[in-house]
Scaffold this motif. Structure first.
Motif, PDB file in Angstrom:
ATOM      1  N   LEU A   5       0.864  -1.185   0.000  1.00  0.00           N
ATOM      2  CA  LEU A   5       0.000   0.000   0.000  1.00  0.00           C
ATOM      3  C   LEU A   5       0.897   1.230   0.000  1.00  0.00           C
ATOM      4  O   LEU A   5       1.707   1.423   0.912  1.00  0.00           O
ATOM      5  N   ILE A   6       0.783   2.036  -1.032  1.00  0.00           N
ATOM      6  CA  ILE A   6       1.593   3.245  -1.168  1.00  0.00           C
ATOM      7  C   ILE A   6       0.682   4.449  -0.910  1.00  0.00           C
ATOM      8  O   ILE A   6      -0.288   4.671  -1.639  1.00  0.00           O
ATOM      9  N   VAL A   7       1.007   5.165   0.151  1.00  0.00           N
ATOM     10  CA  VAL A   7       0.162   6.281   0.582  1.00  0.00           C
ATOM     11  C   VAL A   7       0.832   7.601   0.208  1.00  0.00           C
ATOM     12  O   VAL A   7       2.008   7.829   0.532  1.00  0.00           O
ATOM     13  N   GLU A   8       0.101   8.445  -0.479  1.00  0.00           N
ATOM     14  CA  GLU A   8       0.577   9.783  -0.824  1.00  0.00           C
ATOM     15  C   GLU A   8      -0.220  10.809  -0.030  1.00  0.00           C
ATOM     16  O   GLU A   8      -1.467  10.836  -0.104  1.00  0.00           O
ATOM     17  N   LEU A   9       0.473  11.652   0.730  1.00  0.00           N
ATOM     18  CA  LEU A   9      -0.197  12.642   1.580  1.00  0.00           C
ATOM     19  C   LEU A   9      -0.689  13.831   0.758  1.00  0.00           C
ATOM     20  O   LEU A   9      -0.008  14.290  -0.170  1.00  0.00           O
ATOM     21  N   VAL A  10      -1.874  14.299   1.109  1.00  0.00           N
ATOM     22  CA  VAL A  10      -2.447  15.504   0.488  1.00  0.00           C
ATOM     23  C   VAL A  10      -2.915  16.419   1.617  1.00  0.00           C
ATOM     24  O   VAL A  10      -3.926  16.143   2.279  1.00  0.00           O
ATOM     25  N   VAL A  11      -2.152  17.497   1.877  1.00  0.00           N
ATOM     26  CA  VAL A  11      -2.514  18.424   2.951  1.00  0.00           C
ATOM     27  C   VAL A  11      -3.761  19.194   2.540  1.00  0.00           C
ATOM     28  O   VAL A  11      -3.800  19.832   1.476  1.00  0.00           O
ATOM     29  N   THR A  12      -4.784  19.142   3.373  1.00  0.00           N
ATOM     30  CA  THR A  12      -6.075  19.752   3.068  1.00  0.00           C
ATOM     31  C   THR A  12      -6.550  20.529   4.289  1.00  0.00           C
ATOM     32  O   THR A  12      -6.626  19.976   5.399  1.00  0.00           O
TER      33      THR A  12
END
Length: 322
Positions: free
Chosen positions: A284-291
């Motif tokens: 599982l490759i998680v990419e962070l998205v600051v929101t």
């Protein structure tokens, strides 16, 4: 049966050799045999005609009598007073046989092609059950029906990506239930045996072929057995760090976010992806998205006062390139 020239029926000239006659008959019989055309009455009638023609021309005595005009196309004597052609014990070979039942040339006239010979011929032609052919030569009443498997029926099942990863049961329009294995991929086809159309002649039913169409997901995607997840985090989580719990189709996973994380940062969770071969799973490759959350936006005035004076131009340097 209408009288037809046996040479024309077999497509050979009157000068044809025994080998040429036999070869012509084999080709026609293979094409017209009832086992090959079970529902075609026209082919069945032509098969009888060419078999009758072959029975006559493959018998040396009968062929001579036909060529001389002593007997007709059905082996019947043209001149009842002519009985000098090959009589044996007071009756000419083939005079009382006709071709309607195809029975006389081996058993009642000493001809060259008997019932057993014909059976052997078709065994070599088709590799078929010669008993069924013999029954057909005696009128077709004992020939068993041809067993045929029923046709397959095709379906398409739409699944969300989480449904495909988790698996489960789905019901087809026919009412048949099909088990979806966990981790099935887009485009794969499942086979449910015996759930297609009914067979004929005692044959088995066909199968249900279920093609799986996996729909795209706004935040989750798949590449092989690996999963890619775009994970929204708040500005506070990005600055302070923390632990995030993610509900995945295969179960919940926990992810630690380091303080000062930014959008685009990727983290790999080994063995938390899609099911692979055996007991293996992808990653599982998680990419962070600051929101920004609503609460953070509400405090944006106070927040901006403490931020440095910069317009972010440095973030865009070299964005497109030359």
């Amino acid at each position: 049966m209408a009288k037809k020239n046996p040479y024309d029926l077999l497509g050979v000239p009157k000068t044809a050799t025994d080998k040429e006659i036999r070869s012509a008959y084999r080709k026609l019989a293979k094409k017209l045999h009832p086992d090959v055309n079970p529902d075609d009455k026209t082919s069945g009638e032509r098969f009888k005609e060419v078999t009758a023609a072959y029975n006559l021309l493959s018998n040396e005595d009968l062929r001579k009598q036909y060529d001389s005009g002593a007997i007709d196309e059905q082996g019947q004597q043209r001149n009842p007073f002519a009985g000098g052609f090959g009589q044996r014990g007071g009756s000419g070979p083939g005079y009382e046989t006709g071709f309607g039942g195809f029975e006389g040339f081996g058993g009642r006239g000493g001809g060259q092609m008997g019932q057993d010979d014909m059976t052997d011929l078709f065994g070599s032609l088709f590799g078929m059950n010669t008993g069924s052919f013999a029954g057909g030569m005696r009128g077709g009443t004992n020939r068993p029906p041809v067993r045929r498997k029923g046709a397959d029926i095709q379906y398409t099942v739409d699944l969300s990506l989480p449904e495909a990863l988790k698996g489960g049961m789905r019901q087809l329009p026919s009412g048949t239930k099909v088990r979806i294995p966990a981790g099935i991929k887009n485009g794969q086809t499942l086979r449910v045996r015996g759930k297609g159309e009914s067979g004929s002649g005692g044959g088995p039913a066909g199968d249900a072929l279920v093609k799986v169409s996996v729909q795209s997901h706004p935040n989750l995607s798949r590449s092989g057995d690996d999963l890619q997840l775009r994970l929204p985090i708040s500005l506070t989580e990005a600055l302070r760090g923390g632990s995030v719990r993610i509900e995945m189709p295969s179960g919940a996973v926990s992810l630690k976010i380091a303080p000062g994380s930014n959008t685009g940062k990727k983290m790999r969770l080994k063995g938390k992806g899609a099911p692979g071969k055996g007991k293996n799973r992808g990653n599982l490759i998680v990419e962070l998205v600051v929101t920004l959350t609503d609460a953070e936006l509400a405090q944006s005035d106070d927040l901006t006062k403490s931020l440095p004076e910069t317009n972010g131009a440095a973030l865009r340097d070299g964005l497109i390139g030359s």
